[in-house]
Design a protein around this motif. Structure first.
Motif, PDB file in Angstrom:
ATOM      1  N   TRP A   1       3.913   4.401   4.875  1.00 38.46           N
ATOM      2  CA  TRP A   1       4.980   5.459   5.960  1.00 38.46           C
ATOM      3  C   TRP A   1       6.082   5.903   4.805  1.00 38.46           C
ATOM      4  CZ3 TRP A   1       9.289   2.712   4.140  1.00 38.46           C
ATOM      5  CH2 TRP A   1       8.615   1.418   3.689  1.00 38.46           C
TER       6      TRP A   1
ATOM      7  N   ASP B   1      -7.992   5.986  -1.295  1.00 38.61           N
ATOM      8  CA  ASP B   1      -7.310   4.691  -0.588  1.00 38.61           C
ATOM      9  C   ASP B   1      -8.026   3.857   0.465  1.00 38.61           C
ATOM     10  OD1 ASP B   1      -5.735   3.277   0.880  1.00 38.61           O
ATOM     11  OD2 ASP B   1      -4.079   4.648   2.229  1.00 38.61           O
TER      12      ASP B   1
ATOM     13  N   ASN C   1      -8.114   3.494   9.973  1.00 40.31           N
ATOM     14  CA  ASN C   1      -6.640   3.311  10.960  1.00 40.31           C
ATOM     15  C   ASN C   1      -7.068   4.178  12.118  1.00 40.31           C
ATOM     16  OD1 ASN C   1      -4.554   2.205   9.240  1.00 40.31           O
ATOM     17  ND2 ASN C   1      -5.059   3.014   8.114  1.00 40.31           N
TER      18      ASN C   1
ATOM     19  N   GLU D   1      -8.928   7.870   3.346  1.00 38.45           N
ATOM     20  CA  GLU D   1      -9.738   6.537   3.140  1.00 38.45           C
ATOM     21  C   GLU D   1     -11.374   6.754   3.085  1.00 38.45           C
ATOM     22  OE1 GLU D   1      -8.351   3.910   6.899  1.00 38.45           O
ATOM     23  OE2 GLU D   1      -6.851   5.409   7.321  1.00 38.45           O
TER      24      GLU D   1
ATOM     25  N   GLY E   1       0.641  -1.394   0.100  1.00 40.01           N
ATOM     26  CA  GLY E   1       0.010   0.464   0.128  1.00 40.01           C
ATOM     27  C   GLY E   1       0.455   1.642   0.124  1.00 40.01           C
ATOM     28  N   THR E   2       1.961   0.738   0.958  1.00 32.47           N
ATOM     29  CA  THR E   2       2.749   1.964   0.679  1.00 32.47           C
ATOM     30  C   THR E   2       3.114   2.944  -0.227  1.00 32.47           C
ATOM     31  OG1 THR E   2       3.271   1.938   3.279  1.00 32.47           O
ATOM     32  CG2 THR E   2       5.393   3.058   1.823  1.00 32.47           C
TER      33      THR E   2
END
Ligand code: PMP
Length: 445
Positions: A152, A250, A222, A217, A122-123
């Motif tokens: 990240w 996302d 998260n 998102e 995903g990053t």
């Protein structure tokens, strides 16, 4: 009490000590290094179950943080991956037909991804999506939201679980670096309150002409599961268009999880750029970013570079094709089953905690679900700030430990959602609820 769950964590504890001698902090993701967790070194999984090295069995409600939409070791995935490795090769270094087929099948579920690229995480896919938005618009800034995590990378890693007092006072404010050692990339990021259209309007009014993209998102996962308010996503879609900013969804968590076509299908709101990852691979490391042909033309022409030796490798393509085929066979039935199972779990959890007189909020969109222990009854959790302000995080850890000892695993950090899979049966849900009831009486009663 599940008899398999009785016993000590001696071997897990010993292995964790050994791990720390070779692996920094004992595991290869800071996310998985949990100072508050009971030691659990995993040995194997099957379906909805996980076993640790001490021989204890758990009903797994973590599902490797979301990817295992078909459960552990789904036979179709195992068969596809094995066949690919044995008969053809894991990594061929050329285009493969399987990669082409997987892209075609992704497009059937996400029509807005007219052209796409695969990445390994995903990053990575998010970093490319953000770069694409900046290149396409020629604008520098990015609007993100409190509590949302997008990996990240340098472009987006802000301190998404910042304490309330460090959050911006106004509608939007500067991002806080999520780690030491970052460059100044976050200087182009504005962090805004989510689920608050007025706050976004204010930020876009102030910075609109500089904003390349708004990234979110579409269902917050998260910061715990917080669904968008009715009308919020269409409002964001309209506002971003009006200000000439791109909208990036996302859907690393929500893609192929809340429905075959993700949150964009569930709420019928179409972003400009989509990123999917976890469920797509069914436990193998894959992500994809995609957009209209016009936008992706920048990648086609190489103006926006996107690489990766392992991107779209044949092993993960085989896994992804198995998951996609399973989904495409009868998406309505598959996701109805997932929603029904998760709704039953949500209702049962509410019932148990109400009976114990424990203030709580249970929120789920199908098989992503959060149970929040809160400080007072009837609170509304519509944003990260709400969760932060009302969440009883320490109490949740005690409760989770009690539940874990009884043979059910969900994450001790209340921000982390629970995930269900097609392998979870209604019997599993009943077993979870029985054990949760005992644990709740012990630790919360
Ligand atoms: N976006 C979201 C919404 C996520 O939940 C995650 C991972 N938890 C990421 C991005 C980053 O994905 P990865 O860990 O595969 O790099």
């Amino acid at each position: 009490m599940n008899p398999d769950a009785v016993g000590t964590a001696a071997r897990s504890a010993r292995l964790m000590e050994r791990a720390c001698a070779s692996l920094a902090a004992g595991d290869s993701s800071t996310m998985r290094v949990q100072p508050y967790a009971l030691p659990l070194v995993a040995e194997r999984g099957e379906g909805s179950r996980l076993w640790d090295v001490d021989g204890r069995e758990y009903i797994d409600l973590n599902m490797a943080y979301g990817p295992l939409i078909l459960g552990h070791r789904h036979p179709r995935v195992v068969e596809a991956v094995t066949r690919q490795i044995v008969d053809a090769g894991s990594q061929l270094g050329f285009p493969t037909e399987i990669g082409i087929r997987v892209a075609e099948k992704v497009r059937r579920l996400f029509p807005g991804m007219e052209l796409l690229r695969f990445a390994n995480s995903g990053t990575e896919a998010i970093a490319s999506a953000v770069r694409l938005a900046r290149a396409y618009t020629g604008r520098p800034k990015l609007v993100m939201f409190e509590g949302h995590y997008h990996g990240w990378s340098e472009a987006v890693f802000n301190r998404y679980h910042a304490p309330l007092e460090e959050l911006p006072a106004g509608d939007g404010g500067p991002a806080i670096p999520g780690t030491s050692g970052m460059s100044r990339a976050l200087e182009d990021v504005i962090v805004c309150r989510w689920n608050d259209l007025d706050a976004l309007e204010a930020v876009l009014l102030e910075h609109g002409e500089e904003v390349a993209a708004v990234i979110m998102e579409p269902i917050m996962g998260n910061g715990g599961v917080v669904p968008p308010r009715s009308g919020y996503l269409p409002g964001v879609r309209e506002a971003t268009r009006r200000h000439g900013a791109m909208l990036i969804f996302d859907e690393v968590i929500t893609g192929m999880r809340v429905g075959a076509g993700g949150a964009q299908e569930h709420y019928d709101v179409r972003p400009d750029i989509t990123v999917i990852s976890k469920a797509l691979g069914g436990g193998y490391p894959v992500a994809a970013f995609g957009a209209s042909k016009d936008v992706m033309q920048l990648v086609v022409e190489g103006q926006v570079f996107h690489g990766g030796v392992f991107s779209g490798n044949a092993v993960v393509m085989a896994a992804a094709e198995a998951v996609l085929d399973e989904v495409l066979e009868d998406p309505d039935a598959m996701y109805k089953g997932l929603h029904d199972t998760a709704d039953a779990l949500a209702a049962g959890l509410r019932h148990i905690l109400s009976d114990c007189g424990v203030p709580h909020v249970v929120q789920n969109v199908g098989p992503m679900l959060s149970l929040f222990l809160v400080d007072e009854p009837d609170v509304e959790l519509a944003s990260y700030r709400d969760v932060r302000a009302h969440g009883e995080f320490a109490r949740f850890i005690d409760f989770q430990h009690e539940v874990q000892r009884s043979g059910v695993f969900f994450h001790p950090n209340m921000f982390e959602p629970m995930f269900l899979s097609t392998a979870h049966t209604s019997e599993d849900v009943l077993a979870v609820l029985e054990r949760v009831e005992v644990a709740a009486e012990r630790s919360l009663g």
